[in-house]
Design a protein around this motif. Structure first.
Motif, mmCIF file in Angstrom:
data_model
loop_
_atom_site.group_PDB
_atom_site.id
_atom_site.type_symbol
_atom_site.label_atom_id
_atom_site.label_comp_id
_atom_site.label_asym_id
_atom_site.label_seq_id
_atom_site.Cartn_x
_atom_site.Cartn_y
_atom_site.Cartn_z
ATOM 1 N N VAL A 30 0.863 -1.185 0.000
ATOM 2 C CA VAL A 30 0.000 0.000 0.000
ATOM 3 C C VAL A 30 0.898 1.233 0.000
ATOM 4 O O VAL A 30 2.051 1.175 0.439
ATOM 5 C CB VAL A 30 -0.961 0.036 1.216
ATOM 6 C CG1 VAL A 30 -2.002 -1.071 1.124
ATOM 7 C CG2 VAL A 30 -0.204 -0.046 2.533
ATOM 8 N N ASP A 51 -7.335 1.969 -4.691
ATOM 9 C CA ASP A 51 -7.821 1.439 -3.405
ATOM 10 C C ASP A 51 -6.692 1.207 -2.415
ATOM 11 O O ASP A 51 -6.926 1.089 -1.220
ATOM 12 C CB ASP A 51 -8.539 0.095 -3.618
ATOM 13 C CG ASP A 51 -9.784 0.262 -4.470
ATOM 14 O OD1 ASP A 51 -10.263 1.408 -4.591
ATOM 15 O OD2 ASP A 51 -10.259 -0.749 -5.019
ATOM 16 N N ARG A 52 -5.476 1.121 -2.935
ATOM 17 C CA ARG A 52 -4.345 0.826 -2.054
ATOM 18 C C ARG A 52 -3.502 2.064 -1.775
ATOM 19 O O ARG A 52 -2.410 1.977 -1.231
ATOM 20 C CB ARG A 52 -3.472 -0.285 -2.684
ATOM 21 C CG ARG A 52 -4.150 -1.655 -2.592
ATOM 22 C CD ARG A 52 -3.704 -2.607 -3.686
ATOM 23 N NE ARG A 52 -2.290 -2.884 -3.639
ATOM 24 C CZ ARG A 52 -1.646 -3.640 -4.542
ATOM 25 N NH1 ARG A 52 -2.323 -4.189 -5.537
ATOM 26 N NH2 ARG A 52 -0.357 -3.841 -4.431
ATOM 27 N N PHE A 53 -4.034 3.212 -2.173
ATOM 28 C CA PHE A 53 -3.315 4.466 -1.937
ATOM 29 C C PHE A 53 -4.056 5.302 -0.904
ATOM 30 O O PHE A 53 -5.278 5.457 -0.979
ATOM 31 C CB PHE A 53 -3.186 5.261 -3.241
ATOM 32 C CG PHE A 53 -2.589 6.618 -3.032
ATOM 33 C CD1 PHE A 53 -1.215 6.763 -2.842
ATOM 34 C CD2 PHE A 53 -3.390 7.749 -2.976
ATOM 35 C CE1 PHE A 53 -0.669 8.016 -2.611
ATOM 36 C CE2 PHE A 53 -2.845 8.998 -2.757
ATOM 37 C CZ PHE A 53 -1.474 9.135 -2.566
ATOM 38 N N PHE A 54 -3.315 5.839 0.056
ATOM 39 C CA PHE A 54 -3.915 6.670 1.096
ATOM 40 C C PHE A 54 -3.239 8.036 1.127
ATOM 41 O O PHE A 54 -2.042 8.140 1.422
ATOM 42 C CB PHE A 54 -3.796 6.009 2.472
ATOM 43 C CG PHE A 54 -4.469 4.669 2.543
ATOM 44 C CD1 PHE A 54 -5.856 4.574 2.640
ATOM 45 C CD2 PHE A 54 -3.720 3.501 2.465
ATOM 46 C CE1 PHE A 54 -6.481 3.339 2.681
ATOM 47 C CE2 PHE A 54 -4.343 2.264 2.507
ATOM 48 C CZ PHE A 54 -5.725 2.178 2.613
ATOM 49 N N GLU A 55 -4.009 9.049 0.800
ATOM 50 C CA GLU A 55 -3.514 10.421 0.935
ATOM 51 C C GLU A 55 -3.731 10.836 2.394
ATOM 52 O O GLU A 55 -4.843 10.746 2.908
ATOM 53 C CB GLU A 55 -4.285 11.336 -0.017
ATOM 54 C CG GLU A 55 -3.976 12.816 0.150
ATOM 55 C CD GLU A 55 -2.525 13.161 -0.116
ATOM 56 O OE1 GLU A 55 -1.819 13.475 0.864
ATOM 57 O OE2 GLU A 55 -2.090 13.100 -1.291
ATOM 58 N N VAL A 56 -2.664 11.266 3.069
ATOM 59 C CA VAL A 56 -2.809 11.620 4.490
ATOM 60 C C VAL A 56 -2.728 13.127 4.720
ATOM 61 O O VAL A 56 -2.849 13.580 5.855
ATOM 62 C CB VAL A 56 -1.745 10.908 5.370
ATOM 63 C CG1 VAL A 56 -1.851 9.402 5.222
ATOM 64 C CG2 VAL A 56 -0.348 11.399 5.055
ATOM 65 N N ALA A 59 0.965 15.844 6.825
ATOM 66 C CA ALA A 59 1.023 15.309 8.190
ATOM 67 C C ALA A 59 1.956 14.097 8.219
ATOM 68 O O ALA A 59 1.522 12.947 8.240
ATOM 69 C CB ALA A 59 -0.386 14.928 8.656
ATOM 70 N N GLU A 60 3.257 14.383 8.238
ATOM 71 C CA GLU A 60 4.233 13.310 8.088
ATOM 72 C C GLU A 60 4.322 12.424 9.328
ATOM 73 O O GLU A 60 4.616 11.230 9.238
ATOM 74 C CB GLU A 60 5.610 13.892 7.766
ATOM 75 C CG GLU A 60 5.666 14.652 6.443
ATOM 76 C CD GLU A 60 5.114 16.073 6.536
ATOM 77 O OE1 GLU A 60 4.893 16.573 7.655
ATOM 78 O OE2 GLU A 60 4.897 16.694 5.467
ATOM 79 N N GLN A 61 4.107 13.032 10.509
ATOM 80 C CA GLN A 61 4.157 12.218 11.731
ATOM 81 C C GLN A 61 3.046 11.189 11.704
ATOM 82 O O GLN A 61 3.246 10.007 12.012
ATOM 83 C CB GLN A 61 4.017 13.121 12.956
ATOM 84 C CG GLN A 61 5.118 14.167 13.049
ATOM 85 C CD GLN A 61 4.859 15.148 14.173
ATOM 86 O OE1 GLN A 61 4.621 14.766 15.308
ATOM 87 N NE2 GLN A 61 4.896 16.418 13.863
ATOM 88 N N ASN A 62 1.856 11.655 11.335
ATOM 89 C CA ASN A 62 0.713 10.757 11.227
ATOM 90 C C ASN A 62 0.977 9.685 10.173
ATOM 91 O O ASN A 62 0.683 8.507 10.389
ATOM 92 C CB ASN A 62 -0.526 11.570 10.872
ATOM 93 C CG ASN A 62 -1.814 10.801 11.038
ATOM 94 O OD1 ASN A 62 -1.944 10.003 11.968
ATOM 95 N ND2 ASN A 62 -2.755 11.028 10.159
ATOM 96 N N ALA A 65 3.033 6.769 11.481
ATOM 97 C CA ALA A 65 2.358 5.922 12.463
ATOM 98 C C ALA A 65 1.161 5.187 11.856
ATOM 99 O O ALA A 65 0.882 4.042 12.216
ATOM 100 C CB ALA A 65 1.921 6.767 13.662
ATOM 101 N N VAL A 66 0.467 5.822 10.915
ATOM 102 C CA VAL A 66 -0.622 5.127 10.204
ATOM 103 C C VAL A 66 -0.028 3.950 9.428
ATOM 104 O O VAL A 66 -0.592 2.847 9.411
ATOM 105 C CB VAL A 66 -1.373 6.088 9.261
ATOM 106 C CG1 VAL A 66 -2.310 5.331 8.323
ATOM 107 C CG2 VAL A 66 -2.176 7.122 10.059
ATOM 108 N N GLY A 69 0.449 1.051 11.587
ATOM 109 C CA GLY A 69 -0.813 0.346 11.818
ATOM 110 C C GLY A 69 -1.209 -0.530 10.642
ATOM 111 O O GLY A 69 -1.689 -1.651 10.818
ATOM 112 N N LEU A 70 -0.988 -0.037 9.420
ATOM 113 C CA LEU A 70 -1.270 -0.847 8.234
ATOM 114 C C LEU A 70 -0.357 -2.067 8.185
ATOM 115 O O LEU A 70 -0.792 -3.166 7.841
ATOM 116 C CB LEU A 70 -1.107 0.002 6.967
ATOM 117 C CG LEU A 70 -2.310 0.890 6.620
ATOM 118 C CD1 LEU A 70 -1.895 2.045 5.727
ATOM 119 C CD2 LEU A 70 -3.425 0.073 5.965
#
Lengths: 320, 284
Positions: A30, A51-56, A59-62, A65-66, A69-70
């Motif tokens: 991902v 579907d396998r891409f997450f724009e956050v 917010a590099e710290q997040n 850590a996200v 979790g993945l």
């Protein structure tokens, strides 16, 4: 040497290709990006695997850590931003949630070194190798061109563990070939003047282009020299270096990097010399406890003594 | 609805978990007292009532996940897990000692059942978001619960994570705020004020519920319900630091130190008498 016309491309483009190629094979890859999808070359991944891409967002710290979790859910996350922000801003999240947790997150640190150019010193990561190599469980790789970046990216996915890949913005000459064998446990010789080498230059990343020109210039002036491309910085392939130095009869090591002289490749080699009781002299060339600034890549390399002519002069002066 | 008898059972379990916490802290000679006692009821509600989990198979794929973002209150988590059957209660006394699986702050690789290492504040929600996104991608119906402290609402990373969970409308995701109003340097509202927390979370697109963090009926009601709001659930659990031991309650001095000698003896005596009182009407 390769006689074909010199092809140029930024190493980050190779990262983007490698990510897509790896993701086609490994369905648990991902991607996460912090509002830099285009310049980190995650765009192609995003388009092929929405579907396998997450724009956050910014917010590099997040993001770090996200990704942890993945990874805990069985994925191999690849996170991309400029190295000043990841791992620059989010070092503690990388330490605690990725390394301490031992989760296989791949961190792509973009826009490293002076070759970022006109964006200036705030955006030129010159400390990222030091930040990442000090972390237990972390692997550090630093491709010298886009071809190697693609190959390394695929290998990192095939061998999942916490990893950092150092990438550059500007287009640079391709030094390697797709047919070159690449693995995660050895570095590669980019140039050798003869079967022996009094001097071994070890470079990491795209500054290898300047180092190769310097090696050729030194050879023309009668210095026997080899150029080792340190694509793997941690764990550093120590036995390979020991073997090469014995085989070549190396008396002098020169390190070349677009990074602070403290804490990067030069420090790695200084530590190896101290730990192993090696007798070679060492010249560490890098940025000397300074920040970068705006300018063209050529101007900056020259100002900080990393262009081919400065490298040649410094090495000649050192070996006397 | 949760039955009266079940509530009495949960109260007894919580009293026993609190006894274990006091014993652990005395044995370790360091650690936090107020926080673990204050969050015990929430943890007991999760591990003994709400969550689908299997202590004999901590890596069961379909387990609900609980992440303790404020890792410093881990004695409560360890004690709850031991009482739930993850490992022997005897091991609890190894807390914070060399070679123990019960590290001073939780380490995922040391103790099966710990979902993530924590201690450094502010990144538990982020990791929970990652797990919740991953579970959705895998079409895994498991839920993710993240316990956070009120003090760590002062961390910037917390708000980055709050924004992302709401953006992705994660309905398999529950944040439980341990609202005890204390942090190391004093009361939260005197350090850097957090209120109005509920309004902030509503403004951040959360479904917000406020409960008494020591009331099993209220906890059951908000934690058990299916989330059909289209927004992630943010539960403000009002907790009393040091809950269960009158001498420790609501005193921030007990945030970061363990009880010694008579303090500990008195605390255990009061918890045991409480446990006796709870058992009495049910079994006689």
């Amino acid at each position: 040497m390769n006689e074909s016309p010199i092809k140029k491309e930024p190493s980050r483009h190779g990262f983007g290709r490698g990510l897509v190629e790896a993701a086609r094979i490994h369905h648990n890859v991902v991607g996460l990006c912090a509002d830099l999808t285009e310049s980190t070359r995650m765009k192609e991944f995003k388009e092929e695997f929405p579907d396998r891409f997450f724009e956050v967002g910014v917010a590099e710290q997040n993001m770090a850590a996200v990704a942890s979790g993945l990874a805990a859910s069985g994925f191999i996350p690849v996170i991309a931003s400029y190295a000043m922000f990841s791992p620059g801003r989010n070092w503690e999240q990388i330490r605690t949630t990725i390394c301490y947790n031992n989760q296989p997150v791949i961190i792509a640190g973009h826009h490293t070194g002076l070759s970022v150019g006109s964006d200036g010193g705030s955006h030129q990561a010159l400390e990222d190798i030091a930040l990442m190599r000090v972390l237990p469980n972390m692997r550090v790789v630093s491709p010298c061109d886009s071809v190697e970046a693609t190959q390394l990216m695929k290998l990192l996915v095939q061998n999942p563990k916490p990893s950092y890949m150092r990438l550059a913005r500007s287009e640079t000459e391709i030094l390697t070939q797709q047919s070159d064998a690449v693995d995660l446990s050895s570095n590669t010789i980019l140039y050798q003047s003869s079967n022996t080498a009094e001097v071994v230059i070890i470079s990491t990343g795209v500054i290898g282009v300047e180092a190769r020109y310097a090696a050729q210039a030194l050879a023309q002036q009668g210095v026997s020299v080899a150029l080792l491309n340190a694509r793997i910085l941690k764990p550093f392939p120590v036995e390979q270096l020991r073997f090469l130095m014995e085989q070549f009869g190396v008396t002098t090591i020169v390190t070349v990097e677009e990074h602070q002289r403290n804490g990067g490749l030069g420090s790695i080699i200084a530590e190896l010399i101290a730990d192993n009781g090696w007798s070679q002299k060492l010249l560490r060339i890098g940025v000397d406890d300074q920040f970068g600034q705006s300018g063209t890549v050529e101007e900056l390399y020259k100002a900080y003594g990393l262009d081919r002519d400065s490298l040649t002069e410094k090495i000649k002066g050192f070996i006397g | 609805m949760i039955s009266y008898d079940r509530v009495q059972e949960l109260k007894i379990i919580a009293a026993r978990v609190r006894e274990s916490i006091i014993e652990m802290l005395v044995s370790a000679g360091s650690g936090h007292t107020a926080g673990p006692l204050g969050f015990t009821d929430v943890l007991v509600a999760l591990y003994f009532q709400t969550m689908k989990h299997n202590p004999k198979n901590p890596s069961w794929e379909h387990r609900d996940r609980f992440l303790l973002s404020h890792g410093h209150i881990c004695p409560a988590l360890y004690a709850t897990m031991a009482h739930a059957g993850y490992f022997s209660k005897a091991e609890l006394l190894t807390l914070r000692s060399f070679g123990s699986r019960l590290q001073g702050h939780p380490h995922r690789e040391y103790l099966p059942g710990i979902e993530t290492s924590s201690g450094p504040l502010g990144c538990g929600i982020s990791q929970g978001v990652g797990m919740a996104l991953g579970l959705q991608l895998q079409k895994n119906p498991a839920r993710v619960f993240v316990g956070i402290s009120d003090g760590e609402l002062q961390e910037g990373n917390t708000w980055e994570a709050l924004m992302l969970a709401a953006h992705y409308k994660l309905t398999n995701f529950v944040i439980i705020l341990d609202r005890n109003h204390i942090q190391i340097d004093g009361f939260t509202e005197n350090i850097v004020g957090l209120d109005p927390v509920a309004d902030k979370m509503r403004a951040f697109n959360y479904e917000v519920a406020e409960v008494d963090g020591h009331n099993f009926e209220e906890l059951e009601k908000v934690l058990h319900q299916k989330n059909t709001s289209g927004r992630p659930l943010f539960v403000i659990a009002h907790t009393t630091p040091g809950k269960g031991v009158k001498a420790f309650e609501n005193k921030f001095e007990w945030h970061g130190k363990p009880p010694v000698d008579k303090e500990a003896y008195d605390a255990l005596a009061s918890l045991r008498s409480l446990e006796g009182a709870l058992v009495a009407p049910h079994h006689h």
